[in-house]
Design a protein around this motif. Structure first.
Motif, PDB file in Angstrom:
ATOM      1  N   ILE A  33     -42.240   3.725  36.343  1.00  0.00           N
ATOM      2  CA  ILE A  33     -41.338   2.982  37.212  1.00  0.00           C
ATOM      3  C   ILE A  33     -41.421   3.557  38.624  1.00  0.00           C
ATOM      4  CG2 ILE A  33     -38.958   2.223  37.550  1.00  0.00           C
ATOM      5  CD1 ILE A  33     -38.550   2.864  34.502  1.00  0.00           C
ATOM      6  N   ARG A  34     -41.550   2.675  39.601  1.00  0.00           N
ATOM      7  CA  ARG A  34     -41.606   3.118  40.996  1.00  0.00           C
ATOM      8  C   ARG A  34     -40.237   3.626  41.449  1.00  0.00           C
ATOM      9  NH1 ARG A  34     -46.331   0.939  43.481  1.00  0.00           N
ATOM     10  NH2 ARG A  34     -47.083  -0.881  42.372  1.00  0.00           N
ATOM     11  N   LEU A  35     -40.263   4.661  42.249  1.00  0.00           N
ATOM     12  CA  LEU A  35     -39.064   5.186  42.874  1.00  0.00           C
ATOM     13  C   LEU A  35     -38.654   4.232  43.989  1.00  0.00           C
ATOM     14  CD1 LEU A  35     -37.165   7.709  43.297  1.00  0.00           C
ATOM     15  CD2 LEU A  35     -38.857   8.459  44.964  1.00  0.00           C
ATOM     16  N   THR A  36     -37.383   3.860  44.057  1.00  0.00           N
ATOM     17  CA  THR A  36     -36.926   2.998  45.143  1.00  0.00           C
ATOM     18  C   THR A  36     -36.301   3.869  46.223  1.00  0.00           C
ATOM     19  OG1 THR A  36     -34.792   2.614  44.060  1.00  0.00           O
ATOM     20  CG2 THR A  36     -36.529   1.017  43.633  1.00  0.00           C
ATOM     21  N   ILE A  37     -36.636   3.567  47.470  1.00  0.00           N
ATOM     22  CA  ILE A  37     -36.135   4.347  48.594  1.00  0.00           C
ATOM     23  C   ILE A  37     -35.189   3.481  49.405  1.00  0.00           C
ATOM     24  CG2 ILE A  37     -36.729   5.678  50.639  1.00  0.00           C
ATOM     25  CD1 ILE A  37     -39.499   6.106  49.417  1.00  0.00           C
ATOM     26  N   GLY A  38     -33.987   3.986  49.572  1.00  0.00           N
ATOM     27  CA  GLY A  38     -32.982   3.279  50.356  1.00  0.00           C
ATOM     28  C   GLY A  38     -32.870   3.865  51.743  1.00  0.00           C
ATOM     29  N   GLU A  39     -31.743   3.650  52.356  1.00  0.00           N
ATOM     30  CA  GLU A  39     -31.481   4.122  53.715  1.00  0.00           C
ATOM     31  C   GLU A  39     -30.831   5.502  53.668  1.00  0.00           C
ATOM     32  OE1 GLU A  39     -28.851   2.614  57.515  1.00  0.00           O
ATOM     33  OE2 GLU A  39     -29.464   1.165  55.990  1.00  0.00           O
ATOM     34  N   ALA A  40     -31.282   6.401  54.531  1.00  0.00           N
ATOM     35  CA  ALA A  40     -30.743   7.763  54.569  1.00  0.00           C
ATOM     36  C   ALA A  40     -29.229   7.736  54.751  1.00  0.00           C
ATOM     37  CB  ALA A  40     -31.399   8.559  55.689  1.00  0.00           C
ATOM     38  N   GLY A  41     -28.547   8.516  53.917  1.00  0.00           N
ATOM     39  CA  GLY A  41     -27.098   8.621  54.018  1.00  0.00           C
ATOM     40  C   GLY A  41     -26.323   7.500  53.352  1.00  0.00           C
ATOM     41  N   VAL A  42     -27.008   6.518  52.791  1.00  0.00           N
ATOM     42  CA  VAL A  42     -26.335   5.391  52.138  1.00  0.00           C
ATOM     43  C   VAL A  42     -26.503   5.536  50.626  1.00  0.00           C
ATOM     44  CG1 VAL A  42     -26.265   2.888  51.880  1.00  0.00           C
ATOM     45  CG2 VAL A  42     -26.757   3.889  54.118  1.00  0.00           C
ATOM     46  N   ALA A  43     -25.397   5.516  49.908  1.00  0.00           N
ATOM     47  CA  ALA A  43     -25.438   5.644  48.454  1.00  0.00           C
ATOM     48  C   ALA A  43     -26.188   4.460  47.844  1.00  0.00           C
ATOM     49  CB  ALA A  43     -24.029   5.711  47.890  1.00  0.00           C
ATOM     50  N   ARG A 108     -24.231   0.001  19.083  1.00  0.00           N
ATOM     51  CA  ARG A 108     -23.843   1.413  19.151  1.00  0.00           C
ATOM     52  C   ARG A 108     -24.916   2.368  18.661  1.00  0.00           C
ATOM     53  NH1 ARG A 108     -17.600   0.925  17.112  1.00  0.00           N
ATOM     54  NH2 ARG A 108     -16.927  -0.398  18.832  1.00  0.00           N
ATOM     55  N   ALA A 109     -26.130   1.916  18.528  1.00  0.00           N
ATOM     56  CA  ALA A 109     -27.201   2.823  18.115  1.00  0.00           C
ATOM     57  C   ALA A 109     -27.404   3.874  19.207  1.00  0.00           C
ATOM     58  CB  ALA A 109     -28.495   2.053  17.884  1.00  0.00           C
ATOM     59  N   HIS A 110     -27.786   5.071  18.805  1.00  0.00           N
ATOM     60  CA  HIS A 110     -28.080   6.150  19.755  1.00  0.00           C
ATOM     61  C   HIS A 110     -29.569   6.069  20.079  1.00  0.00           C
ATOM     62  CE1 HIS A 110     -27.511   9.985  21.763  1.00  0.00           C
ATOM     63  NE2 HIS A 110     -28.635  10.394  21.212  1.00  0.00           N
ATOM     64  N   VAL A 111     -29.873   5.592  21.282  1.00  0.00           N
ATOM     65  CA  VAL A 111     -31.262   5.368  21.687  1.00  0.00           C
ATOM     66  C   VAL A 111     -31.710   6.523  22.576  1.00  0.00           C
ATOM     67  CG1 VAL A 111     -32.832   3.780  22.883  1.00  0.00           C
ATOM     68  CG2 VAL A 111     -30.868   2.872  21.621  1.00  0.00           C
ATOM     69  N   THR A 112     -32.898   7.054  22.304  1.00  0.00           N
ATOM     70  CA  THR A 112     -33.486   8.077  23.163  1.00  0.00           C
ATOM     71  C   THR A 112     -34.870   7.613  23.593  1.00  0.00           C
ATOM     72  OG1 THR A 112     -34.437   9.287  21.308  1.00  0.00           O
ATOM     73  CG2 THR A 112     -32.256   9.969  22.035  1.00  0.00           C
ATOM     74  N   THR A 113     -35.213   7.932  24.822  1.00  0.00           N
ATOM     75  CA  THR A 113     -36.532   7.563  25.332  1.00  0.00           C
ATOM     76  C   THR A 113     -36.873   8.462  26.514  1.00  0.00           C
ATOM     77  OG1 THR A 113     -37.921   5.695  25.984  1.00  0.00           O
ATOM     78  CG2 THR A 113     -35.736   5.804  26.977  1.00  0.00           C
ATOM     79  N   THR A 114     -38.127   8.440  26.895  1.00  0.00           N
ATOM     80  CA  THR A 114     -38.578   9.165  28.077  1.00  0.00           C
ATOM     81  C   THR A 114     -38.993   8.152  29.127  1.00  0.00           C
ATOM     82  OG1 THR A 114     -39.339  11.049  26.764  1.00  0.00           O
ATOM     83  CG2 THR A 114     -40.242  10.824  28.993  1.00  0.00           C
ATOM     84  N   LEU A 115     -38.363   8.239  30.280  1.00  0.00           N
ATOM     85  CA  LEU A 115     -38.680   7.367  31.410  1.00  0.00           C
ATOM     86  C   LEU A 115     -39.656   8.098  32.316  1.00  0.00           C
ATOM     87  CD1 LEU A 115     -35.005   6.333  32.205  1.00  0.00           C
ATOM     88  CD2 LEU A 115     -36.667   5.044  30.842  1.00  0.00           C
ATOM     89  N   ARG A 116     -40.579   7.369  32.904  1.00  0.00           N
ATOM     90  CA  ARG A 116     -41.585   7.956  33.788  1.00  0.00           C
ATOM     91  C   ARG A 116     -41.453   7.338  35.169  1.00  0.00           C
ATOM     92  NH1 ARG A 116     -42.946   7.483  28.805  1.00  0.00           N
ATOM     93  NH2 ARG A 116     -44.111   9.100  27.728  1.00  0.00           N
ATOM     94  N   PHE A 117     -41.225   8.201  36.165  1.00  0.00           N
ATOM     95  CA  PHE A 117     -41.050   7.738  37.541  1.00  0.00           C
ATOM     96  C   PHE A 117     -42.118   8.362  38.429  1.00  0.00           C
ATOM     97  CE2 PHE A 117     -36.852   7.501  35.602  1.00  0.00           C
ATOM     98  CZ  PHE A 117     -36.475   6.213  35.921  1.00  0.00           C
ATOM     99  N   ASP A 118     -42.690   7.545  39.301  1.00  0.00           N
ATOM    100  CA  ASP A 118     -43.718   7.988  40.234  1.00  0.00           C
ATOM    101  C   ASP A 118     -43.058   8.630  41.458  1.00  0.00           C
ATOM    102  OD1 ASP A 118     -45.943   8.378  41.799  1.00  0.00           O
ATOM    103  OD2 ASP A 118     -46.417   6.255  42.027  1.00  0.00           O
ATOM    104  N   LEU A 119     -43.306   9.918  41.671  1.00  0.00           N
ATOM    105  CA  LEU A 119     -42.724  10.640  42.791  1.00  0.00           C
ATOM    106  C   LEU A 119     -43.622  10.644  44.034  1.00  0.00           C
ATOM    107  CD1 LEU A 119     -41.113  13.792  41.116  1.00  0.00           C
ATOM    108  CD2 LEU A 119     -39.995  11.699  41.898  1.00  0.00           C
ATOM    109  N   THR A 120     -44.700   9.891  44.014  1.00  0.00           N
ATOM    110  CA  THR A 120     -45.598   9.856  45.166  1.00  0.00           C
ATOM    111  C   THR A 120     -44.869   9.552  46.475  1.00  0.00           C
ATOM    112  OG1 THR A 120     -47.460   9.265  43.736  1.00  0.00           O
ATOM    113  CG2 THR A 120     -47.723   8.843  46.083  1.00  0.00           C
ATOM    114  N   PRO A 121     -43.895   8.629  46.514  1.00  0.00           N
ATOM    115  CA  PRO A 121     -43.183   8.396  47.779  1.00  0.00           C
ATOM    116  C   PRO A 121     -42.451   9.634  48.308  1.00  0.00           C
ATOM    117  CG  PRO A 121     -42.790   6.580  46.267  1.00  0.00           C
ATOM    118  CD  PRO A 121     -43.490   7.655  45.486  1.00  0.00           C
TER     119      PRO A 121
END
Length: 152
Positions: A33-43, A108-121
């Motif tokens: 999943i691509r990392l999304t970049i917002g505006e500095a200082g904005v939640a 209500r199942a307990h789901v576990t998974t590993t998410l992969r995020f691209d930190l290149t940005p």
């Protein structure tokens, strides 16, 4: 027969199988999943359904986030958001927020998974800001207990 095959292809494309989400990259049969970049200082804005961050690790430019959540009846969507700024320390730190949309999954199942995020940005922004090819930063994920050092 040709008309039948053409109709099937058109139906498949209309159903979405021929379109790809631009925020998802496929590599080695695993979703990144691509990392999304917002505006500095904005939640960051977006859904924040409950999710537990169980652990963090790095594999090259990929941040692996082990998560668990309740559900099991609907597909859940995740995103990782960053405001594009670094906390000045040695090494610098990037505050990341994990967004989770459960799509009103009431199971209500307990789901576990590993998410992969691209930190290149993050790496590219660091190089731009600090004018150096090599460096490191700590990608903090809200809710995570682990600390990892991203070196490039």
């Amino acid at each position: 027969m040709l008309r039948l095959v053409s109709s099937v292809v058109v139906l498949l494309c209309l159903s979405g199988c021929c379109f790809q989400d631009p925020d998802i990259i496929w590599g080695d049969d695993q979703q990144v999943i691509r990392l999304t970049i917002g505006e500095a200082g904005v939640a960051p804005s977006g859904p924040r359904d409950p999710v537990d961050v169980e652990g963090l690790s790095l594999s090259g430019d990929l941040l692996l986030v082990n998560v668990s959540y309740g559900g099991g009846c609907a597909e859940h969507d995740f995103a990782l958001s960053w405001d594009g700024s670094f906390a000045e320390s040695n090494p610098t730190q990037a505050s990341l927020v994990l967004l989770h949309d459960a799509h009103d999954d009431q199971c209500r199942a307990h789901v576990t998974t590993t998410l992969r995020f691209d930190l290149t940005p993050v790496k590219e922004r660091w190089r731009e800001m600090y004018r150096s090819e090599h460096g490191s930063t700590i990608p903090h994920v809200a809710g995570a207990r682990d600390i990892v050092l991203y070196e490039f």
